[in-house]
Structure formats: structure tokens, C-alpha cells
Scaffold this motif. Structure first.
Motif, short mmCIF file in Angstrom:
data_model
loop_
_atom_site.label_atom_id
_atom_site.label_comp_id
_atom_site.label_asym_id
_atom_site.label_seq_id
_atom_site.Cartn_x
_atom_site.Cartn_y
_atom_site.Cartn_z
N LYS A 35 0.87 -1.55 -0.12
CA LYS A 35 -0.21 0.24 0.03
C LYS A 35 1.10 1.08 0.40
O LYS A 35 2.21 0.89 0.53
N ILE A 36 0.27 1.81 -0.15
CA ILE A 36 1.25 3.46 -0.97
C ILE A 36 -0.36 4.68 0.73
O ILE A 36 -1.07 4.66 0.28
N ASN A 37 0.45 5.16 1.29
CA ASN A 37 -0.27 6.20 2.39
C ASN A 37 -0.89 7.80 1.34
O ASN A 37 0.07 8.50 1.64
N LEU A 38 -2.22 8.32 0.83
CA LEU A 38 -2.02 8.92 0.29
C LEU A 38 -1.71 10.59 0.69
O LEU A 38 -1.18 11.48 0.45
N VAL A 39 -1.94 10.11 1.98
CA VAL A 39 -1.90 11.60 2.69
C VAL A 39 -0.42 12.42 3.10
O VAL A 39 -0.61 13.41 2.61
N ASN A 40 0.22 11.29 3.37
CA ASN A 40 2.01 11.73 2.92
C ASN A 40 2.26 11.65 1.80
O ASN A 40 3.43 13.06 1.42
N LEU A 141 -0.91 3.17 19.90
CA LEU A 141 -2.20 2.34 19.51
C LEU A 141 -2.70 3.30 17.98
O LEU A 141 -2.52 5.13 18.15
N SER A 142 -3.11 2.80 17.62
CA SER A 142 -4.17 3.23 16.38
C SER A 142 -5.67 2.38 16.50
O SER A 142 -5.86 1.73 16.51
N ILE A 143 -6.61 3.16 15.78
CA ILE A 143 -7.72 2.84 15.30
C ILE A 143 -8.08 2.47 13.89
O ILE A 143 -7.43 4.08 12.78
N GLY A 144 -8.92 2.29 13.31
CA GLY A 144 -9.10 2.64 11.87
C GLY A 144 -10.22 1.34 11.34
O GLY A 144 -10.74 0.68 11.85
N ALA A 145 -10.10 1.50 9.64
CA ALA A 145 -10.97 0.37 9.22
C ALA A 145 -9.98 -0.15 7.79
O ALA A 145 -9.57 0.58 7.39
N LYS A 146 -10.87 -0.81 7.09
CA LYS A 146 -9.99 -1.84 6.54
C LYS A 146 -11.64 -2.06 5.43
O LYS A 146 -11.66 -2.71 5.67
N PHE A 147 -11.10 -1.26 3.69
CA PHE A 147 -11.83 -1.81 2.83
C PHE A 147 -11.50 -2.84 1.72
O PHE A 147 -10.52 -2.49 1.56
N VAL A 148 -11.96 -4.20 1.69
CA VAL A 148 -11.48 -4.89 0.58
C VAL A 148 -12.18 -4.93 -0.79
O VAL A 148 -13.44 -4.76 -0.60
N PHE A 153 -8.27 -4.78 -4.21
CA PHE A 153 -7.73 -3.56 -4.01
C PHE A 153 -8.19 -3.46 -1.99
O PHE A 153 -9.25 -3.29 -1.77
N VAL A 154 -7.51 -3.06 -1.53
CA VAL A 154 -7.04 -2.36 -0.29
C VAL A 154 -7.20 -1.05 0.01
O VAL A 154 -6.60 -0.03 -0.77
N ALA A 155 -8.39 0.04 0.96
CA ALA A 155 -8.36 1.03 1.34
C ALA A 155 -7.94 0.96 3.01
O ALA A 155 -9.09 0.74 3.01
N ASP A 156 -7.38 1.66 3.39
CA ASP A 156 -7.10 1.15 4.76
C ASP A 156 -7.43 3.20 5.18
O ASP A 156 -6.65 4.09 4.02
N ILE A 157 -7.86 3.64 6.30
CA ILE A 157 -8.23 4.77 6.76
C ILE A 157 -7.86 4.15 8.12
O ILE A 157 -8.38 3.53 9.18
N PHE A 158 -6.84 5.36 8.64
CA PHE A 158 -6.44 5.10 10.00
C PHE A 158 -6.01 6.56 11.11
O PHE A 158 -5.25 7.23 10.65
N LEU A 159 -6.27 5.89 12.43
CA LEU A 159 -5.62 7.71 13.24
C LEU A 159 -5.35 6.83 14.61
O LEU A 159 -5.64 6.12 15.21
N ARG A 178 0.02 9.27 14.23
CA ARG A 178 0.33 7.85 13.39
C ARG A 178 -1.43 8.35 12.16
O ARG A 178 -2.13 8.51 12.54
N GLY A 179 -1.25 8.04 11.22
CA GLY A 179 -2.74 9.05 10.29
C GLY A 179 -2.25 8.27 8.67
O GLY A 179 -1.31 9.00 8.17
N GLY A 180 -3.37 7.88 8.37
CA GLY A 180 -3.18 8.57 6.96
C GLY A 180 -4.53 7.51 6.23
O GLY A 180 -5.60 6.87 6.69
N ILE A 181 -4.26 7.61 4.85
CA ILE A 181 -5.17 6.79 3.78
C ILE A 181 -4.46 6.33 3.04
O ILE A 181 -3.59 7.11 1.99
N SER A 182 -4.20 5.33 2.81
CA SER A 182 -4.00 4.40 2.19
C SER A 182 -4.26 3.26 0.98
O SER A 182 -5.51 2.67 1.11
N LEU A 183 -4.01 2.96 -0.10
CA LEU A 183 -4.18 2.75 -1.14
C LEU A 183 -3.53 1.61 -1.74
O LEU A 183 -2.61 1.79 -1.19
N GLY A 184 -3.98 -0.03 -1.89
CA GLY A 184 -3.38 -0.80 -2.16
C GLY A 184 -3.74 -1.94 -2.86
O GLY A 184 -5.07 -1.97 -3.39
N TYR A 185 -2.66 -3.22 -2.82
CA TYR A 185 -3.13 -4.02 -3.61
C TYR A 185 -2.91 -5.10 -2.82
O TYR A 185 -1.94 -5.53 -2.52
#
Length: 187
Positions: A35-40, A141-148, A153-159, A178-185
Motif C-alpha cells: 500500500k501507499i499512504n496518500l496523505v503523506n 496505538l491506532s484505530i482504523g478500518a480496512k475496505f476490500v 484492492f484495499v483501502a485503509d483509513i487509520f488514526l 500517526r494517520g493516513g489513507i492508504s490504497l493498495g493491492y
């Protein structure tokens, strides 16, 4: 009659168990994600790439690396610190009924290298600065969600938040985010 009932029940339980295994069997050969973090990438212009290995349907481990390929800012007076590199291993625990997706809690650590700028204003050199290389280590510690999407194709959002344990002072980087929106494979 008892023999037929036992055979029927064994057949049904085997069939139901096979259906459950069939539901997760499509994921058994897809245990890797990149994955790559789009926010950064957009906000800081850093390359932030992560690899995640799916241990089972409820947990995974991963590592994220952040690289700064940008040269120093020409107006150095606007900078305090410039991250050069960070390494972030993590463990995630998923709470969905689906395979390694949905809401998760993550424990992470960060090993970070950065340039610290100290300013020393004098009459002759109003913007004289000193650059020092620093290294920090944090846990958090972080919390987040992963969508497939379409099972590949995967998308993560975490903080998350963490605390530094090495090379911090009371003014800089005692707590980290720590946070981000990541897209990946997923493969």
C-alpha cells in the motif's frame, strides 16, 4: 435408522464446514498487501509505502517505511524539523466477520530519523542555523478500518497516537501522531 441419522448428520456437518472453509479459501492464497499512504504523499510529499502480511482472518503484521527525497527547503527559517526516514512495524487485530477487513486496533512502534534545526540569530548572521541529525523511538496505538474491493484492492483509513522514549525534549516530539489513507493491492 440410527446409522442413517448419524451418516446424515456427519454429511450435513461436513457440508456446512466445507461451505465455511470455501468462504475463507479464496483468501488463503492472498495473504500479502502492498500500500501507499496518500496523505503523506500529497500533504508532505513523502513516499510512504507499507507491506502487510495477513496471519489469519483476525490478525496481521506489517511494516511501513517513509522516505523523504525532497531537498531542504530554501527558506530554512520556516522549518523546525525535517523527517528523513522512518520505519514503523505494526500488528493489527480485526473485529469483522469477514477475512482481515473492517474495524481494527493497531499497536505500532516508530523508529524515525530527522534533521533538527536550531536557530542562532546574531547581528551579522540573522538566520544562522545549526543542523543536527536525531533519532527517535516511539510506541503507540491506532484505530482504523480496512475496505476490500473485488477481493484484491484495499483501502485503509487509520488514526493513532504514541509516546516517544528516545531523544525528545519537553518542546519537540514528546507525543506523536500517526494517520493516513492508504490504497493498495492484495495478492
Amino acid at each position: 435408522m440410527k446409522t442413517k441419522t448419524v451418516i446424515f448428520l456427519l454429511f450435513i456437518s461436513t457440508f456446512l464446514n466445507a461451505q465455511k472453509n470455501k468462504e475463507f479459501s479464496q483468501y488463503l492464497n492472498k495473504k500479502n498487501e502492498i500500500k501507499i499512504n496518500l496523505v503523506n504523499l500529497i500533504d508532505s510529499k513523502f513516499i510512504d509505502i507499507s507491506y502487510e502480511y495477513l496471519i489469519n482472518e483476525k490478525s496481521s503484521i506489517g511494516i511501513e517505511t517513509l522516505f523523504n527525497f525532497n531537498s531542504r527547503n530554501k527558506d530554512i527559517s520556516k522549518l523546525n524539523n525535517l523527517t528523513k526516514f522512518s520505519l514503523t512495524p505494526y500488528y493489527r487485530r480485526y473485529f469483522s466477520k469477514k477475512y482481515a477487513r473492517g474495524f481494527f486496533i493497531e499497536g505500532f512502534s516508530v523508529l524515525k530519523s530527522y534533521e533538527h534545526y536550531s536557530f542562532n540569530e546574531t547581528e551579522h548572521h540573522p538566520y544562522k542555523y545549526i543542523i543536527r541529525d536525531k533519532i527517535e523511538f516511539s510506541l503507540g496505538l491506532s484505530i482504523g478500518a480496512k475496505f476490500v474491493i473485488k477481493e484484491k484492492f484495499v483501502a485503509d483509513i487509520f488514526l493513532g497516537v504514541g509516546k516517544n522514549f528516545i531523544n525528545y525534549n519537553d518542546y519537540y516530539f514528546k507525543d506523536i501522531g500517526r494517520g493516513g489513507i492508504s490504497l493498495g493491492y492484495r495478492f
